[in-house]
Every structure is written in structure tokens, then in C-alpha cells.
Enzyme design. Structure first.
Site, PDB file in Angstrom:
ATOM      1  N   ASP A 130       0.881  -1.163   0.000  1.00 30.48           N
ATOM      2  CA  ASP A 130       0.000   0.000   0.000  1.00 30.48           C
ATOM      3  C   ASP A 130       0.912   1.204   0.000  1.00 30.48           C
ATOM      4  OD1 ASP A 130      -2.587   1.134  -0.112  1.00 30.48           O
ATOM      5  OD2 ASP A 130      -2.453   1.669   2.004  1.00 30.48           O
ATOM      6  N   GLY A 167      -0.213   8.886 -11.137  1.00 34.11           N
ATOM      7  CA  GLY A 167      -0.573   9.509  -9.860  1.00 34.11           C
ATOM      8  C   GLY A 167      -0.030  10.916  -9.712  1.00 34.11           C
ATOM      9  N   ASP A 209       3.095  11.791  -9.638  1.00 38.22           N
ATOM     10  CA  ASP A 209       4.442  11.941 -10.195  1.00 38.22           C
ATOM     11  C   ASP A 209       4.670  13.271 -10.908  1.00 38.22           C
ATOM     12  OD1 ASP A 209       5.389   9.521  -9.205  1.00 38.22           O
ATOM     13  OD2 ASP A 209       5.084   8.435 -11.080  1.00 38.22           O
ATOM     14  N   ARG A 214       8.607   2.660  -3.465  1.00 38.74           N
ATOM     15  CA  ARG A 214       8.255   1.276  -3.770  1.00 38.74           C
ATOM     16  C   ARG A 214       9.514   0.443  -3.992  1.00 38.74           C
ATOM     17  NH1 ARG A 214       4.095   2.176  -6.680  1.00 38.74           N
ATOM     18  NH2 ARG A 214       2.590   1.540  -5.115  1.00 38.74           N
TER      19      ARG A 214
END
Length: 169
Positions: free
Chosen positions: A38, A122, A124, A150
Site C-alpha cells: 500500500d 498519480g 508523479d 516502492r
């Protein structure tokens, strides 16, 4: 391989709770080890928002343009030095026998004033990583993976996955 897996409702209060819930449900449904994550964006001037609500910040899940527009509106009067933010990712490994491991990665930067770049997704286009003069949407996938939340989270959990595989023979 598993076409009928259930959708997992992400109703945890933290990134770790959501990652664990997804991995637990997939492990229970398949009887196999499961990895889930998540992630989201935390903006310090917004007291950590959008946080766990990053994907649905503007109301509709996954509407990147609306989420970015809402974020810019929320920060309209926030000066550059106060637009600090970080992406966070928590990755969970859950074993069918109940063993669990989580690892966290963070990607620090600040929020720009307009979307720049076409790579990524998103937030970015609004996120400028610390030490760089470009948005994360202007980075190549490999350059971003090397420093992203991530990538850090996955590299941190990798030794646990390797250990699991070694223990299986």
C-alpha cells in the site's frame, strides 16, 4: 492463475494495515505466500494528507488528474519552502502459517505548482524528488525505481522472500 480472487477493501487506518490486509486475504484465498503493498503521498503542509486516501483524494478512486488538481488547490497559498512531501510504500509478506513481515520505503521531495512530465502515474507530475530539478514524471522508470518508495520497500523485503524460498528447498 486465480481468476476469482476477491477484491480487498482497503479500510485500514495505516499503509501497513492495508498492505497486511491485502496480503493476508490473498494468502488465505490461495493457501500460498502473498506479497502486497500500500502506498501514497503525504504532504507535510496538509498534516500528512492525502495519505491513505491518495488514490481517492478527489473522491473517485484512481482519477489522477482530479487528485492532482485537488492537491494543487489545497496548496495554492503554501510557499515553496513549505511544500515538502514524501511518498511512502509498505510491502507485506504473509505466509499461510501466519508469519508476517512488513518493510517500508520513503521517497522525499516537494510538490510543484503544475504537472510536468509524462512518465509514471498519480502524483508523479507534481512531485520533485529531493536533490533533483525534475519531477518524478520526467524520470526514466529505472532511475525512479532506484530511489522510489516502492523500490526501497521491495528491496527491503527481498531478503525475507529469498529466505522463504531457500527454506522451501
Amino acid at each position: 492463475l486465480f481468476p476469482d480472487l476477491p477484491d480487498v477493501i482497503e479500510d485500514g487506518a495505516t499503509f501497513e494495515e492495508n498492505a497486511l490486509k491485502k496480503a493476508r486475504e490473498m494468502s488465505m484465498a490461495t493457501g500460498l505466500p502473498a506479497i502486497a503493498d500500500d502506498s501514497g503521498l503525504c504532504v507535510e503542509a496538509l498534516y500528512g494528507a492525502p495519505g491513505i486516501y491518495s488514490a481517492r483524494f478527489a473522491g473517485t478512486h484512481g482519477d489522477d488528474a482530479a487528485n492532482n488538481a485537488k492537491l494543487l488547490q489545497e496548496l495554492i497559498h503554501v510557499p515553496d519552502g513549505k511544500r515538502t512531501a514524501y511518498f511512502i510504500c509498505v510491502t507485506a509478506l504473509v505466509m499461510p502459517d501466519g508469519r508476517e513481515v512488513t518493510r517500508e520505503g520513503r521517497f522525499y521531495g516537494s510538490i510543484g505548482h503544475e504537472p510536468i512530465g509524462k512518465n509514471g502515474f498519480g502524483y508523479d507530475p507534481l512531485f520533485q524528488p529531493d536533490g533533483l530539478t525534475i519531477s518524478s514524471a520526467q524520470m526514466s522508470a529505472s532511475a525512479k525505481d532506484a530511489i522510489s518508495h516502492r523500490g526501497k520497500s521491495l528491496r527491503a523485503i527481498a531478503p525475507h522472500v529469498i529466505s522463504l524460498l531457500n527454506s522451501l528447498g
